[in-house]
Design a protein around this motif. Sequence first.
Motif, PDB file in Angstrom:
ATOM      1  N   LEU A   1      46.409  43.194  39.043  1.00 47.15           N
ATOM      2  CA  LEU A   1      45.021  42.752  39.146  1.00 47.15           C
ATOM      3  C   LEU A   1      44.327  43.386  40.348  1.00 47.15           C
ATOM      4  O   LEU A   1      43.218  43.925  40.233  1.00 47.15           O
ATOM      5  CB  LEU A   1      44.964  41.228  39.258  1.00 47.15           C
ATOM      6  N   LEU A   2      44.974  43.353  41.500  1.00 45.96           N
ATOM      7  CA  LEU A   2      44.373  43.926  42.703  1.00 45.96           C
ATOM      8  C   LEU A   2      44.214  45.436  42.562  1.00 45.96           C
ATOM      9  O   LEU A   2      43.181  46.002  42.960  1.00 45.96           O
ATOM     10  CB  LEU A   2      45.232  43.591  43.922  1.00 45.96           C
ATOM     11  N   ARG A   3      45.211  46.087  41.997  1.00 39.25           N
ATOM     12  CA  ARG A   3      45.149  47.545  41.834  1.00 39.25           C
ATOM     13  C   ARG A   3      43.986  47.934  40.931  1.00 39.25           C
ATOM     14  O   ARG A   3      43.230  48.860  41.224  1.00 39.25           O
ATOM     15  CB  ARG A   3      46.473  48.042  41.252  1.00 39.25           C
ATOM     16  N   PHE A   4      43.823  47.242  39.820  1.00 35.30           N
ATOM     17  CA  PHE A   4      42.722  47.560  38.912  1.00 35.30           C
ATOM     18  C   PHE A   4      41.378  47.230  39.549  1.00 35.30           C
ATOM     19  O   PHE A   4      40.412  47.982  39.415  1.00 35.30           O
ATOM     20  CB  PHE A   4      42.879  46.784  37.598  1.00 35.30           C
ATOM     21  N   TRP A   5      41.298  46.111  40.232  1.00 40.44           N
ATOM     22  CA  TRP A   5      40.031  45.708  40.851  1.00 40.44           C
ATOM     23  C   TRP A   5      39.583  46.732  41.901  1.00 40.44           C
ATOM     24  O   TRP A   5      38.403  46.999  42.033  1.00 40.44           O
ATOM     25  CB  TRP A   5      40.185  44.327  41.472  1.00 40.44           C
TER      26      TRP A   5
ATOM     27  N   TYR B   1      40.503  50.054  42.028  1.00 40.98           N
ATOM     28  CA  TYR B   1      40.302  51.405  41.484  1.00 40.98           C
ATOM     29  C   TYR B   1      40.190  51.378  39.961  1.00 40.98           C
ATOM     30  O   TYR B   1      40.996  51.997  39.259  1.00 40.98           O
ATOM     31  CB  TYR B   1      41.452  52.314  41.920  1.00 40.98           C
ATOM     32  N   PRO B   2      39.170  50.708  39.433  1.00 39.29           N
ATOM     33  CA  PRO B   2      39.075  50.589  37.967  1.00 39.29           C
ATOM     34  C   PRO B   2      38.900  51.924  37.261  1.00 39.29           C
ATOM     35  O   PRO B   2      39.322  52.079  36.110  1.00 39.29           O
ATOM     36  CB  PRO B   2      37.858  49.675  37.775  1.00 39.29           C
ATOM     37  N   TRP B   3      38.288  52.910  37.930  1.00 29.86           N
ATOM     38  CA  TRP B   3      38.051  54.203  37.280  1.00 29.86           C
ATOM     39  C   TRP B   3      39.350  54.940  36.961  1.00 29.86           C
ATOM     40  O   TRP B   3      39.362  55.844  36.127  1.00 29.86           O
ATOM     41  CB  TRP B   3      37.154  55.070  38.158  1.00 29.86           C
ATOM     42  N   ASN B   4      40.438  54.563  37.614  1.00 29.37           N
ATOM     43  CA  ASN B   4      41.721  55.191  37.325  1.00 29.37           C
ATOM     44  C   ASN B   4      42.378  54.651  36.061  1.00 29.37           C
ATOM     45  O   ASN B   4      43.394  55.202  35.616  1.00 29.37           O
ATOM     46  CB  ASN B   4      42.685  54.992  38.494  1.00 29.37           C
ATOM     47  N   PHE B   5      41.815  53.597  35.484  1.00 25.90           N
ATOM     48  CA  PHE B   5      42.442  52.937  34.340  1.00 25.90           C
ATOM     49  C   PHE B   5      41.660  53.109  33.042  1.00 25.90           C
ATOM     50  O   PHE B   5      42.260  53.159  31.975  1.00 25.90           O
ATOM     51  CB  PHE B   5      42.598  51.429  34.625  1.00 25.90           C
ATOM     52  N   VAL B   6      40.353  53.146  33.138  1.00 26.32           N
ATOM     53  CA  VAL B   6      39.523  53.151  31.929  1.00 26.32           C
ATOM     54  C   VAL B   6      39.494  54.537  31.302  1.00 26.32           C
ATOM     55  O   VAL B   6      39.825  55.536  31.955  1.00 26.32           O
ATOM     56  CB  VAL B   6      38.094  52.678  32.254  1.00 26.32           C
ATOM     57  N   PRO B   7      39.089  54.650  30.029  1.00 25.06           N
ATOM     58  CA  PRO B   7      38.947  55.963  29.399  1.00 25.06           C
ATOM     59  C   PRO B   7      37.967  56.855  30.162  1.00 25.06           C
ATOM     60  O   PRO B   7      37.071  56.362  30.861  1.00 25.06           O
ATOM     61  CB  PRO B   7      38.406  55.626  28.001  1.00 25.06           C
ATOM     62  N   GLU B   8      38.151  58.147  30.007  1.00 28.62           N
ATOM     63  CA  GLU B   8      37.368  59.113  30.775  1.00 28.62           C
ATOM     64  C   GLU B   8      35.870  58.900  30.635  1.00 28.62           C
ATOM     65  O   GLU B   8      35.120  59.036  31.607  1.00 28.62           O
ATOM     66  CB  GLU B   8      37.742  60.528  30.332  1.00 28.62           C
TER      67      GLU B   8
ATOM     68  N   ALA C   1      32.517  56.888  35.033  1.00 24.59           N
ATOM     69  CA  ALA C   1      31.286  56.779  35.826  1.00 24.59           C
ATOM     70  C   ALA C   1      30.781  55.341  35.857  1.00 24.59           C
ATOM     71  O   ALA C   1      30.219  54.889  36.861  1.00 24.59           O
ATOM     72  CB  ALA C   1      30.216  57.709  35.265  1.00 24.59           C
ATOM     73  N   THR C   2      30.993  54.605  34.767  1.00 21.39           N
ATOM     74  CA  THR C   2      30.572  53.199  34.709  1.00 21.39           C
ATOM     75  C   THR C   2      31.360  52.354  35.687  1.00 21.39           C
ATOM     76  O   THR C   2      30.840  51.394  36.263  1.00 21.39           O
ATOM     77  CB  THR C   2      30.760  52.656  33.281  1.00 21.39           C
ATOM     78  N   TYR C   3      32.620  52.716  35.883  1.00 15.68           N
ATOM     79  CA  TYR C   3      33.511  51.962  36.767  1.00 15.68           C
ATOM     80  C   TYR C   3      33.778  52.724  38.061  1.00 15.68           C
ATOM     81  O   TYR C   3      34.891  52.694  38.595  1.00 15.68           O
ATOM     82  CB  TYR C   3      34.834  51.674  36.053  1.00 15.68           C
ATOM     83  N   GLU C   4      32.777  53.409  38.580  1.00 14.52           N
ATOM     84  CA  GLU C   4      32.991  54.273  39.739  1.00 14.52           C
ATOM     85  C   GLU C   4      33.132  53.519  41.054  1.00 14.52           C
ATOM     86  O   GLU C   4      33.515  54.106  42.072  1.00 14.52           O
ATOM     87  CB  GLU C   4      31.845  55.270  39.862  1.00 14.52           C
ATOM     88  N   MET C   5      32.840  52.215  41.052  1.00 14.01           N
ATOM     89  CA  MET C   5      32.938  51.414  42.268  1.00 14.01           C
ATOM     90  C   MET C   5      33.966  50.296  42.086  1.00 14.01           C
ATOM     91  O   MET C   5      34.188  49.816  40.972  1.00 14.01           O
ATOM     92  CB  MET C   5      31.578  50.801  42.607  1.00 14.01           C
ATOM     93  N   PRO C   6      34.611  49.861  43.172  1.00 15.44           N
ATOM     94  CA  PRO C   6      35.525  48.716  43.074  1.00 15.44           C
ATOM     95  C   PRO C   6      34.800  47.485  42.556  1.00 15.44           C
ATOM     96  O   PRO C   6      33.589  47.319  42.744  1.00 15.44           O
ATOM     97  CB  PRO C   6      35.993  48.517  44.524  1.00 15.44           C
ATOM     98  N   LEU C   7      35.541  46.609  41.907  1.00 12.47           N
ATOM     99  CA  LEU C   7      34.983  45.356  41.429  1.00 12.47           C
ATOM    100  C   LEU C   7      34.968  44.337  42.572  1.00 12.47           C
ATOM    101  O   LEU C   7      35.622  44.512  43.598  1.00 12.47           O
ATOM    102  CB  LEU C   7      35.796  44.838  40.243  1.00 12.47           C
ATOM    103  N   ASP C   8      34.224  43.280  42.362  1.00 10.71           N
ATOM    104  CA  ASP C   8      34.053  42.251  43.388  1.00 10.71           C
ATOM    105  C   ASP C   8      35.352  41.460  43.553  1.00 10.71           C
ATOM    106  O   ASP C   8      35.757  40.715  42.653  1.00 10.71           O
ATOM    107  CB  ASP C   8      32.898  41.328  42.979  1.00 10.71           C
ATOM    108  N   LEU C   9      36.010  41.610  44.691  1.00 14.28           N
ATOM    109  CA  LEU C   9      37.285  40.929  44.922  1.00 14.28           C
ATOM    110  C   LEU C   9      37.145  39.413  44.935  1.00 14.28           C
ATOM    111  O   LEU C   9      38.116  38.691  44.705  1.00 14.28           O
ATOM    112  CB  LEU C   9      37.903  41.398  46.241  1.00 14.28           C
ATOM    113  N   ASP C  10      35.942  38.925  45.195  1.00 13.63           N
ATOM    114  CA  ASP C  10      35.745  37.476  45.202  1.00 13.63           C
ATOM    115  C   ASP C  10      36.037  36.870  43.830  1.00 13.63           C
ATOM    116  O   ASP C  10      36.390  35.700  43.728  1.00 13.63           O
ATOM    117  CB  ASP C  10      34.315  37.146  45.632  1.00 13.63           C
ATOM    118  N   LEU C  11      35.906  37.690  42.771  1.00 12.12           N
ATOM    119  CA  LEU C  11      36.180  37.203  41.421  1.00 12.12           C
ATOM    120  C   LEU C  11      37.666  36.933  41.201  1.00 12.12           C
ATOM    121  O   LEU C  11      38.036  36.276  40.225  1.00 12.12           O
ATOM    122  CB  LEU C  11      35.682  38.215  40.390  1.00 12.12           C
ATOM    123  N   LEU C  12      38.507  37.417  42.094  1.00  8.37           N
ATOM    124  CA  LEU C  12      39.946  37.185  41.958  1.00  8.37           C
ATOM    125  C   LEU C  12      40.399  35.875  42.605  1.00  8.37           C
ATOM    126  O   LEU C  12      41.581  35.542  42.571  1.00  8.37           O
ATOM    127  CB  LEU C  12      40.731  38.345  42.575  1.00  8.37           C
ATOM    128  N   ARG C  13      39.461  35.132  43.194  1.00  5.85           N
ATOM    129  CA  ARG C  13      39.835  33.885  43.864  1.00  5.85           C
ATOM    130  C   ARG C  13      40.624  32.926  42.971  1.00  5.85           C
ATOM    131  O   ARG C  13      41.616  32.331  43.416  1.00  5.85           O
ATOM    132  CB  ARG C  13      38.590  33.183  44.402  1.00  5.85           C
TER     133      ARG C  13
END
Length: 317
Positions: free
Chosen positions: A231-235, A237-244, A248-260
């Motif tokens: 979960l932390l790894r994907f949150w 660096y999501p661009w490393n996981f999604v299809p090519e 660009a849509t996932y070019e930024m880290p996701l909000d870690l607060d959502l992992l609370r």
Amino acid sequence: MLINPWVRNYEKDDHAALARVREWAANKLDGPVDYGFGYGTWVFIGTETVIKIDPEVGRPERFSHELAMSDLSIPGVATPRVLETGTLEGRAWVTLNRIEGSIGYNVWPNLSDPAQRKLTVQLADALAHMQQFTPDVGMLHAASENWPGQVRAAFNRALRAVDAIVPGRVLTQSQGAFAQWAEALDERPRVLCHGDLWFGNLLVDDDGGLVGIVDFDRIAMAPPDYELDMLLRFWRYPWNFVPEQLEATYEMPLDLDLLRPFVELCRGGLSDEALSSRLSALELVYRLNLVNRFGWSDEHAEMFELVLSGDWAEGLV
């Protein structure tokens, strides 16, 4: 990462057998077929069922974990059910029911902030139910005993594998950092962990509600904080996981607060320092394994710098 024995990615392999297997799967599914992929499986997706096939010959137990999870029941959230098993030219295969829903990474970017938060809470609730399920451990591929020992052994294997690849300075720093973090690797009560939670393994409805969880290849009886690893790894660096086409849509880290909700579910009595150390140790093993597969690069150097700085779990704890 630590527990998946099927580490080879067959997505782009051009096996001579693949054409025969594809034809067999199309006939068995008897309708339109999409070709999926995974780490260690060929996947054929029909309108109502999915066939997973082991590319390697002679591993009849390959999908025993699917059978072990077939009785899992999570209120409001579907998980795969085994319909049939067999072998083809010595390759194990399993047929599962297809779960209706859209892949999470296709829907997430269009969800409102409240809808995103609702989805993460739903997933945490689903994991809480999953933690109460006890499968036949003998059918899982992951060893269940001595979790600290498993992590230490995984680190030592990974370190030896990259001895001639990683710069000596980084190897020395990795040894020192892991020795420090390993002090936090106390044994904890084990629960059922999915081990590979990212949006590609979540199915949602049009409103972003969670309707299914799939791909239990990394399922394990493990300390609950192990669930935070992917979960932390994907949150981060999501661009490393999604299809090519979605990078660009996932070019930024996701909000870690959502992992609370996941932290509250999984940390138990661990202090911030202990949880950070345990997650950092797992991430270091993961990074060493990546270098072993893909070689050393500037990108890997940056990642090692982040992990070895001790800031990997910053923002989460």
